[in-house]
Design a protein around this motif. Structure first.
Motif, PDB file in Angstrom:
ATOM      1  N   MET A   1       0.836  -1.200   0.000  1.00 18.39           N
ATOM      2  CA  MET A   1       0.000   0.000   0.000  1.00 18.39           C
ATOM      3  C   MET A   1       0.871   1.251   0.000  1.00 18.39           C
ATOM      4  SD  MET A   1      -1.216  -0.014   3.980  1.00 18.39           S
ATOM      5  CE  MET A   1      -1.594   1.728   4.027  1.00 18.39           C
ATOM      6  N   SER A   2       0.209   2.380  -0.150  1.00 22.88           N
ATOM      7  CA  SER A   2       0.884   3.673  -0.083  1.00 22.88           C
ATOM      8  C   SER A   2       0.043   4.592   0.791  1.00 22.88           C
ATOM      9  CB  SER A   2       1.058   4.283  -1.476  1.00 22.88           C
ATOM     10  OG  SER A   2       1.545   5.613  -1.373  1.00 22.88           O
ATOM     11  N   SER A   3       0.566   4.940   1.946  1.00 21.04           N
ATOM     12  CA  SER A   3      -0.168   5.844   2.834  1.00 21.04           C
ATOM     13  C   SER A   3      -0.170   7.271   2.294  1.00 21.04           C
ATOM     14  CB  SER A   3       0.462   5.827   4.230  1.00 21.04           C
ATOM     15  OG  SER A   3       1.835   6.187   4.169  1.00 21.04           O
ATOM     16  N   LEU A   4       0.787   7.581   1.415  1.00 19.07           N
ATOM     17  CA  LEU A   4       0.852   8.920   0.841  1.00 19.07           C
ATOM     18  C   LEU A   4      -0.268   9.137  -0.174  1.00 19.07           C
ATOM     19  CD1 LEU A   4       2.346  11.626   0.522  1.00 19.07           C
ATOM     20  CD2 LEU A   4       3.761  10.525  -1.240  1.00 19.07           C
ATOM     21  N   THR A   5      -0.433   8.199  -1.094  1.00 17.30           N
ATOM     22  CA  THR A   5      -1.463   8.329  -2.126  1.00 17.30           C
ATOM     23  C   THR A   5      -2.784   7.695  -1.715  1.00 17.30           C
ATOM     24  OG1 THR A   5      -0.807   6.266  -3.222  1.00 17.30           O
ATOM     25  CG2 THR A   5       0.348   8.278  -3.877  1.00 17.30           C
ATOM     26  N   GLY A   6      -2.753   6.864  -0.664  1.00 17.22           N
ATOM     27  CA  GLY A   6      -3.967   6.181  -0.228  1.00 17.22           C
ATOM     28  C   GLY A   6      -4.293   4.951  -1.033  1.00 17.22           C
ATOM     29  N   LYS A   7      -3.441   4.574  -1.963  1.00 16.51           N
ATOM     30  CA  LYS A   7      -3.713   3.420  -2.813  1.00 16.51           C
ATOM     31  C   LYS A   7      -3.597   2.125  -2.030  1.00 16.51           C
ATOM     32  CE  LYS A   7      -2.632   1.446  -7.330  1.00 16.51           C
ATOM     33  NZ  LYS A   7      -1.800   1.548  -8.560  1.00 16.51           N
ATOM     34  N   ASN A   8      -4.633   1.315  -2.130  1.00 19.24           N
ATOM     35  CA  ASN A   8      -4.702  -0.020  -1.522  1.00 19.24           C
ATOM     36  C   ASN A   8      -4.783   0.014   0.003  1.00 19.24           C
ATOM     37  OD1 ASN A   8      -5.035  -2.623  -2.525  1.00 19.24           O
ATOM     38  ND2 ASN A   8      -2.984  -3.239  -1.896  1.00 19.24           N
ATOM     39  N   VAL A   9      -4.973   1.195   0.590  1.00 23.06           N
ATOM     40  CA  VAL A   9      -5.113   1.279   2.048  1.00 23.06           C
ATOM     41  C   VAL A   9      -6.363   0.542   2.515  1.00 23.06           C
ATOM     42  CG1 VAL A   9      -5.469   2.861   3.991  1.00 23.06           C
ATOM     43  CG2 VAL A   9      -3.806   3.426   2.219  1.00 23.06           C
ATOM     44  N   GLN A  10      -7.425   0.615   1.714  1.00 21.79           N
ATOM     45  CA  GLN A  10      -8.696  -0.007   2.088  1.00 21.79           C
ATOM     46  C   GLN A  10      -8.605  -1.532   2.139  1.00 21.79           C
ATOM     47  OE1 GLN A  10      -8.094   1.428  -0.802  1.00 21.79           O
ATOM     48  NE2 GLN A  10      -8.463  -0.167  -2.337  1.00 21.79           N
ATOM     49  N   ALA A  11      -7.536  -2.107   1.587  1.00 23.72           N
ATOM     50  CA  ALA A  11      -7.390  -3.569   1.586  1.00 23.72           C
ATOM     51  C   ALA A  11      -6.838  -4.091   2.901  1.00 23.72           C
ATOM     52  CB  ALA A  11      -6.484  -4.003   0.434  1.00 23.72           C
ATOM     53  N   LEU A  12      -6.359  -3.208   3.761  1.00 28.10           N
ATOM     54  CA  LEU A  12      -5.687  -3.667   4.977  1.00 28.10           C
ATOM     55  C   LEU A  12      -6.654  -4.262   5.999  1.00 28.10           C
ATOM     56  CD1 LEU A  12      -3.135  -3.936   6.687  1.00 28.10           C
ATOM     57  CD2 LEU A  12      -3.502  -1.592   7.483  1.00 28.10           C
ATOM     58  N   MET A  13      -7.746  -3.570   6.301  1.00 29.94           N
ATOM     59  CA  MET A  13      -8.632  -4.017   7.384  1.00 29.94           C
ATOM     60  C   MET A  13      -9.290  -5.369   7.113  1.00 29.94           C
ATOM     61  SD  MET A  13      -8.136  -2.075   9.828  1.00 29.94           S
ATOM     62  CE  MET A  13      -9.369  -2.821  10.877  1.00 29.94           C
ATOM     63  N   PRO A  14      -9.750  -5.673   5.882  1.00 33.47           N
ATOM     64  CA  PRO A  14     -10.279  -7.027   5.655  1.00 33.47           C
ATOM     65  C   PRO A  14      -9.255  -8.118   5.935  1.00 33.47           C
ATOM     66  CG  PRO A  14     -10.938  -5.573   3.865  1.00 33.47           C
ATOM     67  CD  PRO A  14      -9.971  -4.806   4.700  1.00 33.47           C
ATOM     68  N   VAL A  15      -7.996  -7.854   5.602  1.00 30.74           N
ATOM     69  CA  VAL A  15      -6.944  -8.839   5.873  1.00 30.74           C
ATOM     70  C   VAL A  15      -6.716  -8.975   7.375  1.00 30.74           C
ATOM     71  CG1 VAL A  15      -4.498  -9.363   5.537  1.00 30.74           C
ATOM     72  CG2 VAL A  15      -5.834  -8.423   3.655  1.00 30.74           C
ATOM     73  N   VAL A  16      -6.762  -7.855   8.096  1.00 25.64           N
ATOM     74  CA  VAL A  16      -6.566  -7.875   9.551  1.00 25.64           C
ATOM     75  C   VAL A  16      -7.666  -8.680  10.233  1.00 25.64           C
ATOM     76  CG1 VAL A  16      -6.630  -6.444  11.621  1.00 25.64           C
ATOM     77  CG2 VAL A  16      -5.244  -5.736   9.668  1.00 25.64           C
ATOM     78  N   PHE A  17      -8.913  -8.444   9.860  1.00 26.30           N
ATOM     79  CA  PHE A  17     -10.005  -9.176  10.499  1.00 26.30           C
ATOM     80  C   PHE A  17     -10.013 -10.647  10.105  1.00 26.30           C
ATOM     81  CE2 PHE A  17     -11.912  -5.133  11.733  1.00 26.30           C
ATOM     82  CZ  PHE A  17     -12.456  -5.473  12.954  1.00 26.30           C
ATOM     83  N   ASN A  18      -9.612 -10.950   8.891  1.00 28.14           N
ATOM     84  CA  ASN A  18      -9.486 -12.349   8.491  1.00 28.14           C
ATOM     85  C   ASN A  18      -8.412 -13.049   9.316  1.00 28.14           C
ATOM     86  OD1 ASN A  18      -7.852 -14.383   6.494  1.00 28.14           O
ATOM     87  ND2 ASN A  18     -10.057 -14.524   6.180  1.00 28.14           N
ATOM     88  N   ALA A  19      -7.293 -12.344   9.562  1.00 23.04           N
ATOM     89  CA  ALA A  19      -6.221 -12.912  10.389  1.00 23.04           C
ATOM     90  C   ALA A  19      -6.707 -13.143  11.815  1.00 23.04           C
ATOM     91  CB  ALA A  19      -5.017 -11.973  10.381  1.00 23.04           C
ATOM     92  N   ARG A  20      -7.486 -12.215  12.342  1.00 20.42           N
ATOM     93  CA  ARG A  20      -8.009 -12.372  13.707  1.00 20.42           C
ATOM     94  C   ARG A  20      -8.974 -13.542  13.791  1.00 20.42           C
ATOM     95  NH1 ARG A  20     -12.447 -10.703  16.754  1.00 20.42           N
ATOM     96  NH2 ARG A  20     -11.975 -10.197  18.939  1.00 20.42           N
TER      97      ARG A  20
END
Length: 288
Positions: A127-146
């Motif tokens: 992801m890129s926190s500067l441009t915001g690209k692919n940031v929205q993909a992080l939380m689904p992966v986090v909850f799946n891991a949990r």
């Protein structure tokens, strides 16, 4: 960041407590500067790690390769029993038309697996926190891991898996005071968070190489990547606990045992003078 900053919020109606911790440098680098405040910040970060469900390790893509300290942190996360997700930040600096974000994530995953095989296939989000690209993909992966981290698998499913694995790859023979074939009788999950299992065997110990094989196969089967799969051995009794003298044919016990039935028969003859059981009458017969 010096202190661990906690923020409560919701994502898709699911509560989240996000804790931003200080970066962790090598202890030798911290010693050179003699910064006690940084040491306190690192201890605070480690305390936050111990109570976390999922730890997101943020990497700097500009470095090109994973640093030893980053790998050490990833290893500490898993050994602490947390679920690990890798956030490969600053992909805008290296991703172009010839090098995609997916390729970048695969390269990071391969570097981790090369150094720590137990961390293979750990989820990686480029992801890129500067441009915001692919940031929205992080939380689904986090909850799946949990969800995977706290999953409790039924004993029946576990033992069917164990039967298939041991049938194709039997455990090694133990040579202790003679040759003895190793048998893993059954498995059960003692807890989740992290997934922990107990193997009941006819021996006191099994080679760690075979335990690692079982853990690896278990991860592949149940997708338990990015977390420690803990398996321990317990020697089970040689005899069946349900095959004692009380259950041998002809002895009987309890309501259905021979001695109990004989005792009730004597009591019935003494009370009624007849060995026959008086059947309960219907309501119509009782009120005629």
């Amino acid at each position: 960041t010096r202190d661990s900053i906690s923020v409560n919020w919701t994502w898709n109606d699911r509560p989240v407590q996000l804790v931003d911790t200080a970066g962790i440098r090598k202890s030798s680098n911290r010693a050179k500067h003699g910064d006690d405040i940084e040491d306190m910040a690192v201890r605070d970060a480690m305390r936050a790690l111990k109570v976390a469900d999922v730890a997101v390790l943020v990497l700097d893509a500009e470095a090109g390769v994973l640093q030893r300290q980053e790998l050490a942190i990833a290893d500490a996360v898993v050994r602490e029993g947390r679920s690990l997700v890798i956030c490969a930040n600053k992909m805008d600096l290296i991703v172009d038309q010839e090098y995609s974000a997916k390729q970048y994530a695969m390269d990071v995953s391969q570097q981790i697996e090369l150094r720590f095989p137990m961390l293979r296939k750990t989820p990686v989000v480029a992801m890129s926190s500067l441009t915001g690209k692919n940031v929205q993909a992080l939380m689904p992966v986090v909850f799946n891991a949990r969800d995977r981290w706290q999953r409790v698998i039924s004993t029946g499913i576990l033992n069917r898996w164990l039967q298939e694995v041991t049938a194709s790859h039997p455990p090694p023979t133990v040579r202790s005071g003679g040759t003895k074939a190793t048998k893993i009788k059954y498995i059960l999950q003692t807890k989740g968070r992290p997934p922990t299992f107990l193997l009941f065997c006819n021996v006191d110990d099994i080679p760690q190489s075979y335990i690692r094989f079982l853990a690896r196969n278990f991860q592949d089967t149940f997708f338990m990547f990015g977390m420690d799969t803990r398996m321990s051995i317990k020697k089970s009794s040689e005899t069946n606990p349900y095959s004692g003298n009380a259950t041998k044919k002809g002895k009987g016990f309890g309501l259905g045992g021979r001695e109990a039935r004989k005792k009730r028969l004597f009591q019935r003859i003494k009370a009624t003078g007849s060995p026959n059981i008086e059947r309960r009458r219907s309501s119509k017969q009782r009120y005629k």
